[in-house]
Design an enzyme around this catalytic site. Structure first.
Site, PDB file in Angstrom:
ATOM      1  N   LYS A  97       0.950  -1.433   0.037  1.00  0.00           N
ATOM      2  CA  LYS A  97      -0.078   0.071   0.199  1.00  0.00           C
ATOM      3  C   LYS A  97       0.870   1.359   0.003  1.00  0.00           C
ATOM      4  CE  LYS A  97      -4.095  -2.148   0.806  1.00  0.00           C
ATOM      5  NZ  LYS A  97      -5.094  -2.020  -0.083  1.00  0.00           N
ATOM      6  N   GLU A 119      -9.631   5.877   3.549  1.00  0.00           N
ATOM      7  CA  GLU A 119     -10.579   5.066   4.060  1.00  0.00           C
ATOM      8  C   GLU A 119      -9.733   3.684   4.208  1.00  0.00           C
ATOM      9  OE1 GLU A 119     -10.183   5.009   0.993  1.00  0.00           O
ATOM     10  OE2 GLU A 119      -9.761   3.189   0.445  1.00  0.00           O
ATOM     11  N   SER A 385       1.580  -9.614  -0.120  1.00  0.00           N
ATOM     12  CA  SER A 385       1.481  -8.275  -0.276  1.00  0.00           C
ATOM     13  C   SER A 385       1.757  -7.584   1.089  1.00  0.00           C
ATOM     14  CB  SER A 385       0.056  -8.100  -0.704  1.00  0.00           C
ATOM     15  OG  SER A 385      -0.883  -8.476   0.315  1.00  0.00           O
TER      16      SER A 385
HETATM   17  C1  LIG Z   1      -1.599  -6.870   3.137  1.00  0.00           C
HETATM   18  C2  LIG Z   1      -2.869  -6.628   2.174  1.00  0.00           C
HETATM   19  N1  LIG Z   1      -2.956  -7.158   0.961  1.00  0.00           N
HETATM   20  C3  LIG Z   1      -3.928  -6.978   0.241  1.00  0.00           C
HETATM   21  C4  LIG Z   1      -4.983  -6.058   0.497  1.00  0.00           C
HETATM   22  C5  LIG Z   1      -6.115  -5.943  -0.285  1.00  0.00           C
HETATM   23  O1  LIG Z   1      -6.291  -4.841  -0.992  1.00  0.00           O
HETATM   24  P1  LIG Z   1      -5.839  -4.806  -2.603  1.00  0.00           P
HETATM   25  O2  LIG Z   1      -6.884  -5.912  -3.122  1.00  0.00           O
HETATM   26  O3  LIG Z   1      -6.163  -3.566  -2.926  1.00  0.00           O
HETATM   27  O4  LIG Z   1      -4.433  -5.110  -2.996  1.00  0.00           O
HETATM   28  C6  LIG Z   1      -4.657  -5.419   1.933  1.00  0.00           C
HETATM   29  C7  LIG Z   1      -5.818  -4.226   2.174  1.00  0.00           C
HETATM   30  O5  LIG Z   1      -5.815  -3.770   3.154  1.00  0.00           O
HETATM   31  C8  LIG Z   1      -3.563  -5.543   2.736  1.00  0.00           C
HETATM   32  O6  LIG Z   1      -3.341  -4.678   3.750  1.00  0.00           O
END
Ligand SMILES: Cc1ncc(COP(=O)(O)O)c(C=O)c1O
Lengths: 415, 265
Positions: A97, A119, A385
């Site tokens: 993020k 948000e 992620s």
């Molecule tokens: C570590 C992590 N992965 C994935 C996501 C999901 O979001 P996005 O689908 O936009 O990657 C989040 C959302 O808070 C997150 O904190």
């Protein structure tokens, strides 16, 4: 950084932000001028070498990218396929993020606005926003569903320590969708001096394209790193899909490689045959939510259904329009992963590699483990992620951890 | 029947029209019909029936609470149409105010047909702009339904011209930058916006957002063709709680007061 704000020709939006039948800008007139202003500023910024140099410097020196691509040999042994992990969990603030937020916050400075709102679901986007705001000297208000402030209390504390105001949202399902509603309400009244740092590749045009332009480094780096490490492209790439930012960032690097399969893993909650899940593409219907036409979990009257996922960051009844389009065209596949599968994957990765993933990211790991059975011996590149620190309270409860005496949990060998 | 009938009548009386909003299904299905009929009797010239939606982004806490109560009570799109039918039967032009997704889900053409059959005049669509409303514009034109879009203090001259060109019935000018909800003083941004809108169209212009009493209504009526009130009506029913009689009495008193306000200008 690639300055392309489209996925790639053929997948890019038209001038008004439509990806095929999806996307667009379904927004109150009061916000249209601000969205146009943002669009113009961003189009200019991505062509400005000074802006790009600033963004690249922040990504490198502050966020710690490029994140490494890690050859997960022990997990691969378990999987029967070669699993590579894109370590976005090692970025500053612990998730992908930060890339999006640094881009949008730099843009905010450039536009001369002094306040940002955001948000957040899991709190990762809120923490990233509070971080960028602290660093760049902006006021920051974060809207977070009350349910999420409870399950992600650690991140609430982080945001507060960073100087942001966290507003618990008590309307509707008190989760991410309601936090977006509340942030939009704030924005309608504050738009002349406030920027809305949107946390995922969803929402009205230009947000999906703009967010993609800032997160596509995930995929561009991963493609290069994979070629260096293995001498070839992966057979498949995998990411979890909430709103869709980490997945679209990864997919952007590979969408033009026809031999690379793209897999998005949706939060299957208690199972897609129950009504407690958030598998929007799998189970939703086409509709309009939060400014874009996309797949939406909705009832027969078009009322948004409450979604469920053990992972706050994936607990959203909509999805970004780029994913809706990639699903419709068949370029990417979207498959649900249940809460239980995700939690098992969280434990598996912790025990095999000593890496505790975010529960969001554990969905991608679980998906890849299933995929490996169909693709034995192949290379599967997984976007990790985020890291799991924020999820310890959930893990503690799920696995019955925390009591040093309790040892009836299965050991690694027994799994 | 187009809302223009009511505007012409008000213009003949040399006054602004009073437009009143309540969500269908609030406080419950029959209660909302009773309430809207009281509003017509007590002086509303045009009625806006709100379609309760799960994600009311443009609404403040008062309308949110009413909408939530309606949804919890099981209010459905068909109930909204039934409410329109009952209110339109009073003779007051009746429009539906709705978020976009429920219309799309019902089927745009099918919704237009059902609205027309119920005697509804048209739609107010606060969360979309004409840019994304193609199918609705077509369906409305085919049936001569009113298409009411919003203009805002932030609208550029180009967008203002484009928006009013797509409107039929009247143009809804949002008096403030913000969501619905009563405010203590009369809006200061509305005057300049109405002036700009007037320069772009001959359609009547209604001003809404934040108007809650006769003084504010009189002030707005001095330059606008209609005064639009929502949250203040909702508030009277919320405050009365389960005492329906008291709620309707308060609603009637407020409507009469506002009706005097639009005649005072
Ligand atoms: C570590 C992590 N992965 C994935 C996501 C999901 O979001 P996005 O689908 O936009 O990657 C989040 C959302 O808070 C997150 O904190």
């Amino acid at each position: 950084m690639s300055t392309a704000h489209e996925i790639r020709p053929g997948y890019g939006p038209d001038e008004t932000g439509h990806y095929g039948d999806f996307g667009g800008r379904f927004m109150p007139e009061a916000l249209v001028a601000a969205l146009d202003e943002l669009d113009t500023a961003w189009q200019k910024a991505v062509l400005d070498p000074v802006f790009i140099a600033d963004f690249e410097r922040l990504l490198r020196d502050y966020a710690g990218t490029p994140s490494m691509l890690y050859d997960a040999e022990r997990l691969s042994e378990r999987a029967g396929a070669r699993i590579l992990l894109k370590r976005e969990d090692l970025n500053h603030t612990g998730a992908h993020k930060i890339r999006n937020v640094l881009g949008q916050a730099l843009l905010t400075k450039r536009m001369g606005k002094k306040r940002v709102i955001a948000e957040t679901g899991a709190g990762q986007h809120g923490v990233a926003s509070a971080t960028a705001a602290a660093y760049l000297g902006l006021d920051c208000t974060v809207y977070m569903g009350e349910v999420d402030t409870e399950r992600q209390a650690l991140n609430v504390a982080r945001m507060q320590l960073l100087g942001a105001e966290v507003v618990p949202v008590t309307s509707g399902s008190r989760t991410l969708k309601d936090a977006i509603n509340e942030a939009l309400r704030d924005w309608v009244a504050s738009v002349d001096h406030t920027a809305y740092l949107f946390g995922t590749a969803a929402g009205p045009h230009p947000f999906p394209s703009l967010v993609l332009s800032f997160v596509r480094g995930i995929g561009d780096e991963a493609r290069r790193q994979c070629l260096e490490l293995t001498g070839a492209l992966p057979e498949a790439v995998a990411a979890c899909v909430g709103g869709g930012s980490n997945a679209i960032g990864l997919f952007a690097g590979f969408v033009d490689d026809p031999d690379v399969a793209l897999y998005g893993y949706e939060p299957g909650g208690d199972g897609v045959d129950t009504d407690r899940h958030a598998a929007t593409i799998w189970a939703g219907d086409v509709g309009v939510l939060h400014g874009a036409r996309t797949y939406v979990l909705q009832d027969e009257d078009g009322q948004t259904l409450e979604s469920h996922s053990i992972s706050a960051g994936l607990d959203y009844p909509g999805v970004g329009p780029q994913h809706a389009h990639l699903a419709r065209t068949g370029r990417a596949s979207y498959v649900p992963v249940t809460d239980t599968e995700a939690m098992e994957a969280m434990r598996l990765l912790s025990r095999t590699e000593g890496i505790i993933p975010a529960i969001e990211s554990a969905h991608a790991v679980a998906g890849a483990m299933n995929l490996a059975k169909e693709r034995p011996g192949q290379t599967i590149l997984v976007n990790l992620s985020g890291r799991g620190d924020k999820d310890m309270a959930t893990a503690l409860e799920w696995f019955g951890l925390g009591d040093a005496e309790a040892t009836d949990e299965p050991t690694e060998q027994e799994q | 029947m187009s809302v223009s009938v009511a505007f012409e009548k008000a213009r003949a009386d040399d006054r602004a029209a009073l437009v009143g909003y309540l969500p269908a299904g609030f406080p419950d299905a029959e209660g909302s019909i009773d309430a809207l009929q009281v509003m017509v009797e007590a002086g509303c010239d045009v009625i806006e029936v709100g379609l309760p939606y799960s994600d009311p982004v443009m609404d403040g806490p008062t309308v949110q609470a009413a909408v939530q109560q309606a949804l919890e009570g099981g209010s459905r799109t068909t109930d909204v149409l039934r409410t329109v039918e009952a209110v339109a039967a009073t003779g007051a032009p009746t429009v539906v105010m709705t978020a976009w997704n429920p219309v799309e889900r019902y089927g745009v053409e099918r919704f237009a047909a059902a609205l027309d059959d119920a005697g509804g005049a048209g739609l107010i669509t606060p969360d979309i702009t004409p840019d994304e409303a193609g199918p609705w514009l077509e369906a409305a034109d085919a049936r001569d339904l009113d298409k009411i879009f919003l203009v805002a203090p932030s609208s550029t001259p180009e967008r203002l011209a484009m928006t009013v060109a797509s409107c039929r019935g009247f143009v809804y000018a949002t008096a403030v930058m913000g969501v619905t909800g009563a405010r203590s003083s009369a809006p200061t941004l509305a005057g300049p916006l109405v002036e700009r809108t007037r320069a772009a169209t001959d359609l009547p212009i209604g001003v809404g957002l934040g108007i809650s009493n006769a003084d504010q209504a009189a002030e707005v009526a001095a330059y606008a063709d209609a005064v639009i009130v929502g949250s203040a009506f909702v508030r009277t029913l919320l405050d009365a709680g389960t005492d329906r009689r008291a709620g309707l009495d308060a609603l009637r008193a407020l409507t009469e007061d506002l009706a005097r306000g639009v005649r005072r200008a």
